[in-house]
Design a protein around this motif. Structure first.
Motif, mmCIF file in Angstrom:
data_model
loop_
_atom_site.group_PDB
_atom_site.id
_atom_site.type_symbol
_atom_site.label_atom_id
_atom_site.label_comp_id
_atom_site.label_asym_id
_atom_site.label_seq_id
_atom_site.Cartn_x
_atom_site.Cartn_y
_atom_site.Cartn_z
ATOM 1 N N ALA A 45 0.813 -1.222 0.000
ATOM 2 C CA ALA A 45 0.000 0.000 0.000
ATOM 3 C C ALA A 45 0.840 1.264 0.000
ATOM 4 O O ALA A 45 0.477 2.257 -0.629
ATOM 5 N N VAL A 46 1.971 1.256 0.693
ATOM 6 C CA VAL A 46 2.843 2.435 0.725
ATOM 7 C C VAL A 46 3.367 2.730 -0.680
ATOM 8 O O VAL A 46 3.358 3.879 -1.133
ATOM 9 N N ALA A 47 3.780 1.699 -1.391
ATOM 10 C CA ALA A 47 4.272 1.872 -2.756
ATOM 11 C C ALA A 47 3.156 2.325 -3.692
ATOM 12 O O ALA A 47 3.369 3.182 -4.554
ATOM 13 N N GLU A 48 1.949 1.784 -3.519
ATOM 14 C CA GLU A 48 0.804 2.196 -4.338
ATOM 15 C C GLU A 48 0.486 3.665 -4.124
ATOM 16 O O GLU A 48 0.260 4.403 -5.080
ATOM 17 N N ARG A 49 0.458 4.098 -2.865
ATOM 18 C CA ARG A 49 0.165 5.509 -2.581
ATOM 19 C C ARG A 49 1.243 6.415 -3.144
ATOM 20 O O ARG A 49 0.950 7.482 -3.676
ATOM 21 N N ALA A 50 2.489 5.990 -3.062
ATOM 22 C CA ALA A 50 3.587 6.787 -3.618
ATOM 23 C C ALA A 50 3.445 6.918 -5.132
ATOM 24 O O ALA A 50 3.629 8.011 -5.697
ATOM 25 N N ASP A 51 3.097 5.832 -5.801
ATOM 26 C CA ASP A 51 2.895 5.885 -7.249
ATOM 27 C C ASP A 51 1.685 6.748 -7.605
ATOM 28 O O ASP A 51 1.698 7.484 -8.592
ATOM 29 N N PHE A 52 0.635 6.658 -6.804
ATOM 30 C CA PHE A 52 -0.567 7.448 -7.032
ATOM 31 C C PHE A 52 -0.266 8.943 -6.928
ATOM 32 O O PHE A 52 -0.598 9.713 -7.831
ATOM 33 N N THR A 53 0.354 9.350 -5.834
ATOM 34 C CA THR A 53 0.656 10.776 -5.675
ATOM 35 C C THR A 53 1.702 11.223 -6.696
ATOM 36 O O THR A 53 1.665 12.363 -7.156
ATOM 37 N N GLY A 54 2.606 10.328 -7.075
ATOM 38 C CA GLY A 54 3.570 10.653 -8.128
ATOM 39 C C GLY A 54 2.885 10.886 -9.466
ATOM 40 O O GLY A 54 3.235 11.813 -10.201
ATOM 41 N N ALA A 55 1.887 10.052 -9.768
ATOM 42 C CA ALA A 55 1.124 10.234 -11.015
ATOM 43 C C ALA A 55 0.388 11.564 -10.987
ATOM 44 O O ALA A 55 0.333 12.272 -12.002
#
Length: 71
Positions: free
Chosen positions: A23-33
């Motif tokens: 989930a931490v990696a998913e959120r990081a990718d989401f906010t990065g997008a």
């Protein structure tokens, strides 16, 4: 979906999560997008590290304004 977004003629971002991924990696990718998108407030979320999905989605609200978001 891509065709719909392209025809909308408004800034958009598309993010697709991966089931079972950290989930931490998913959120990081989401906010990065969000930060790398053409959304009007994208620069406001650059570098954000969301502690949970509520915070990540609130960051989307900041970046969105008059845009199209597909999650």
């Amino acid at each position: 979906m891509q065709e719909f977004c392209d025809r909308s003629r408004v800034p958009y971002v598309v993010f697709q999560a991966t089931r079972g991924r950290n989930a931490v990696a998913e959120r990081a990718d989401f906010t990065g997008a969000l930060a790398q998108s053409a959304l009007p407030g994208a620069e406001l979320v650059a570098g954000l590290q969301a502690a949970d999905w509520n915070q990540a989605l609130r960051s989307m609200a900041v970046a969105v304004m008059a845009s199209l978001v597909v999650v």
